[in-house]
Design an enzyme around this catalytic site. Structure first.
Site, PDB file in Angstrom:
ATOM      1  N   ASP A  46       0.822  -1.214   0.000  1.00 46.97           N
ATOM      2  CA  ASP A  46       0.000   0.000   0.000  1.00 46.97           C
ATOM      3  C   ASP A  46       0.857   1.266   0.000  1.00 46.97           C
ATOM      4  O   ASP A  46       0.370   2.350   0.301  1.00 46.97           O
ATOM      5  CB  ASP A  46      -0.952   0.008   1.192  1.00 46.97           C
ATOM      6  CG  ASP A  46      -0.214  -0.004   2.528  1.00 46.97           C
ATOM      7  OD1 ASP A  46       1.037  -0.134   2.514  1.00 46.97           O
ATOM      8  OD2 ASP A  46      -0.873   0.132   3.577  1.00 46.97           O
ATOM      9  N   ALA A  47       2.163   1.107  -0.312  1.00 47.58           N
ATOM     10  CA  ALA A  47       3.135   2.225  -0.438  1.00 47.58           C
ATOM     11  C   ALA A  47       3.600   2.774   0.904  1.00 47.58           C
ATOM     12  O   ALA A  47       4.281   3.789   0.937  1.00 47.58           O
ATOM     13  CB  ALA A  47       2.584   3.344  -1.307  1.00 47.58           C
ATOM     14  N   ARG A 105       9.024  26.819  -1.285  1.00 47.39           N
ATOM     15  CA  ARG A 105       8.309  27.892  -1.987  1.00 47.39           C
ATOM     16  C   ARG A 105       7.025  28.286  -1.266  1.00 47.39           C
ATOM     17  O   ARG A 105       6.451  29.333  -1.546  1.00 47.39           O
ATOM     18  CB  ARG A 105       8.007  27.461  -3.428  1.00 47.39           C
ATOM     19  CG  ARG A 105       9.221  27.530  -4.341  1.00 47.39           C
ATOM     20  CD  ARG A 105       8.933  27.010  -5.735  1.00 47.39           C
ATOM     21  NE  ARG A 105       8.973  25.551  -5.798  1.00 47.39           N
ATOM     22  CZ  ARG A 105       8.897  24.856  -6.920  1.00 47.39           C
ATOM     23  NH1 ARG A 105       8.770  25.489  -8.074  1.00 47.39           N
ATOM     24  NH2 ARG A 105       8.956  23.540  -6.909  1.00 47.39           N
ATOM     25  N   GLN A 106       6.604  27.442  -0.319  1.00 44.29           N
ATOM     26  CA  GLN A 106       5.405  27.761   0.453  1.00 44.29           C
ATOM     27  C   GLN A 106       5.829  28.298   1.824  1.00 44.29           C
ATOM     28  O   GLN A 106       5.555  27.712   2.861  1.00 44.29           O
ATOM     29  CB  GLN A 106       4.528  26.516   0.602  1.00 44.29           C
ATOM     30  CG  GLN A 106       4.049  25.958  -0.742  1.00 44.29           C
ATOM     31  CD  GLN A 106       3.123  24.780  -0.567  1.00 44.29           C
ATOM     32  OE1 GLN A 106       2.168  24.828   0.224  1.00 44.29           O
ATOM     33  NE2 GLN A 106       3.381  23.695  -1.283  1.00 44.29           N
ATOM     34  N   ASP A 181      14.620  38.001 -11.358  1.00 43.09           N
ATOM     35  CA  ASP A 181      13.496  38.747 -10.796  1.00 43.09           C
ATOM     36  C   ASP A 181      14.006  39.626  -9.649  1.00 43.09           C
ATOM     37  O   ASP A 181      15.131  39.473  -9.181  1.00 43.09           O
ATOM     38  CB  ASP A 181      12.373  37.813 -10.312  1.00 43.09           C
ATOM     39  CG  ASP A 181      12.869  36.738  -9.364  1.00 43.09           C
ATOM     40  OD1 ASP A 181      13.691  37.051  -8.482  1.00 43.09           O
ATOM     41  OD2 ASP A 181      12.432  35.587  -9.501  1.00 43.09           O
ATOM     42  N   LYS A 204      10.002  40.973 -14.094  1.00 39.41           N
ATOM     43  CA  LYS A 204       8.922  40.227 -14.741  1.00 39.41           C
ATOM     44  C   LYS A 204       7.608  40.482 -14.020  1.00 39.41           C
ATOM     45  O   LYS A 204       7.577  40.676 -12.805  1.00 39.41           O
ATOM     46  CB  LYS A 204       9.232  38.722 -14.765  1.00 39.41           C
ATOM     47  CG  LYS A 204       9.285  38.063 -13.400  1.00 39.41           C
ATOM     48  CD  LYS A 204       9.706  36.616 -13.512  1.00 39.41           C
ATOM     49  CE  LYS A 204       9.777  35.965 -12.114  1.00 39.41           C
ATOM     50  NZ  LYS A 204      10.376  34.639 -12.139  1.00 39.41           N
ATOM     51  N   ARG A 206       3.800  38.787 -13.684  1.00 41.18           N
ATOM     52  CA  ARG A 206       2.965  37.621 -13.972  1.00 41.18           C
ATOM     53  C   ARG A 206       1.489  37.999 -13.921  1.00 41.18           C
ATOM     54  O   ARG A 206       1.063  38.704 -13.006  1.00 41.18           O
ATOM     55  CB  ARG A 206       3.209  36.511 -12.936  1.00 41.18           C
ATOM     56  CG  ARG A 206       4.584  35.878 -12.957  1.00 41.18           C
ATOM     57  CD  ARG A 206       4.635  34.774 -11.906  1.00 41.18           C
ATOM     58  NE  ARG A 206       5.974  34.257 -11.696  1.00 41.18           N
ATOM     59  CZ  ARG A 206       6.498  33.239 -12.349  1.00 41.18           C
ATOM     60  NH1 ARG A 206       5.789  32.635 -13.278  1.00 41.18           N
ATOM     61  NH2 ARG A 206       7.709  32.814 -12.089  1.00 41.18           N
ATOM     62  N   ASP A 234      12.576  25.066 -12.465  1.00 37.26           N
ATOM     63  CA  ASP A 234      11.540  24.033 -12.452  1.00 37.26           C
ATOM     64  C   ASP A 234      11.172  23.651 -13.887  1.00 37.26           C
ATOM     65  O   ASP A 234      11.769  22.749 -14.471  1.00 37.26           O
ATOM     66  CB  ASP A 234      10.336  24.522 -11.662  1.00 37.26           C
ATOM     67  CG  ASP A 234       9.338  23.424 -11.353  1.00 37.26           C
ATOM     68  OD1 ASP A 234       9.445  22.326 -11.938  1.00 37.26           O
ATOM     69  OD2 ASP A 234       8.445  23.630 -10.511  1.00 37.26           O
ATOM     70  N   ALA A 236      11.520  25.753 -16.421  1.00 35.70           N
ATOM     71  CA  ALA A 236      12.480  26.530 -17.223  1.00 35.70           C
ATOM     72  C   ALA A 236      11.824  27.524 -18.169  1.00 35.70           C
ATOM     73  O   ALA A 236      12.514  28.130 -18.992  1.00 35.70           O
ATOM     74  CB  ALA A 236      13.424  25.607 -18.007  1.00 35.70           C
TER      75      ALA A 236
END
Length: 339
Positions: A46-47, A105-106, A181, A204, A206, A234, A236
């Site tokens: 079941d991993a 990133r969070q 950035d 940049k 977004r 990530d 690119a």
């Protein structure tokens, strides 16, 4: 002072080649064989992840080498379960060596009703009994404050600087360091100071995540060899677009130095077809065969700096000394010529 004869290393499945390279470098430094602790890490049907350590680790100073790269959740759980196994086996101290720290990133609430997952991961690591974390180029340096334990954040910029000065020693007057950035200016400025080069910025804007609406170059890059510096690549898309904009603004060449090569989705294809002459990444994340086979991607080793950092932690000596060229040059002597 250390109370055990040698530091002990154990590795998960996330980046076994890097762990073996670190052990090899430590063996060279110590003059004795430093191997990886024998263990098995398996998955049930079941991993579920199961860890069994075959060697006695009672009273040992243990270092778990495990980046939390793709698949991030599996690799994070491996790290947590290995730490629990070592603590329950009476290891004296457990240090997590996380070359690439996933979920970085969070690091803040960007919108209402969103998590701060980097803080949650920090709590989980501390909760398993890990007493120290060693990582490289956190996406946001303030993540160190999420931990109530010591965090040593190594930087790739000294290694990048040595590589640039080795490969472009006759062209140093034409080099321009570029931040892709505004948020990465501090990282780019650090490299620019090391190689005594000017700094430019690609601004940049977004419209939505994953799409770049507009890019503007701040600074004169005409006739310059531009070096884009960032902590991760990530898909690119942004990186390749920034390279195009720099060339449109008169740059003679564009090279990129990125610490963590996440390289997901169409990244390799984009980089191969881009105007970039070279993308240089490190091996904090185990590169895929596609990445290793790409003609314009080079991989710098991080084993030398991680091996020395682990020895410094074990010996109770300075880790920040590794940010100085005088300390780093002997560690990397002769390596850049082979890459």
């Amino acid at each position: 002072m250390p109370t055990t004869p040698e530091p002990k290393l154990i590795s998960g499945n996330a980046n076994l080649p890097l762990a073996k390279a670190i052990a090899k470098r430590m063996s060279m430094h110590r003059g004795v064989n430093v191997g990886l602790v024998d263990a098995r890490i398996e998955r049930f049907n079941d991993a579920e992840i199961f860890v069994e350590v075959y060697e006695n680790v009672r009273g040992e100073d243990m270092f778990i080498i495990q980046p939390t790269s793709n698949p991030a959740n599996d690799n994070l759980m491996e790290l947590l379960i290995m730490a629990d196994a070592l603590r329950r086996s009476s290891a004296q101290r457990v240090t997590a060596v996380i070359p690439y720290f996933g979920y970085a990133r969070q690091d803040r609430r960007s919108k209402a009703r969103t998590p701060i997952s980097a803080k949650l991961v920090a709590n989980m690591l501390v909760g398993t009994g890990i007493e120290r974390v060693l990582t490289m180029d956190l996406h946001a340096a303030q993540i160190q404050g999420f931990f109530d334990i010591p965090v040593d954040n190594l930087y790739a910029s000294p290694v990048f600087a040595l590589d640039i000065m080795s490969r472009f020693k006759d062209d140093m007057a034409d080099i321009m360091v570029v931040s892709p950035d505004v948020g990465g200016v501090a990282r780019a400025r650090e490299l620019a100071k090391r190689i005594n080069a000017p700094l430019s910025i690609v601004d940049k804007r977004r419209e939505k995540p994953g799409e770049v609406a507009e890019m503007t170059v701040i600074g004169d890059v005409k006739g310059k060899k531009c070096f884009i510096v960032d902590d991760m690549v990530d898909t690119a898309g942004t990186l390749c677009k920034a390279a195009e904009v720099l060339m449109e603004n008169g740059a003679s060449e564009v090279h990129s130095y990125i610490t963590h090569g996440v390289m997901s989705g169409p990244a390799v294809e984009r980089v191969t077809k881009s105007v970039m002459k070279n993308l240089v990444i490190t091996d904090t994340i185990q590169p895929t065969e596609a990445v290793k086979g790409a003609p314009n991607i080079r991989i710098l080793p991080t084993a030398p700096v991680f091996a020395q950092a682990i020895l410094n932690i074990w010996n109770g000596t300075s880790v920040s000394s590794l940010f100085d060229n005088e300390t780093l040059e002997p560690i990397y002597e002769g390596i850049f010529a082979k890459i």
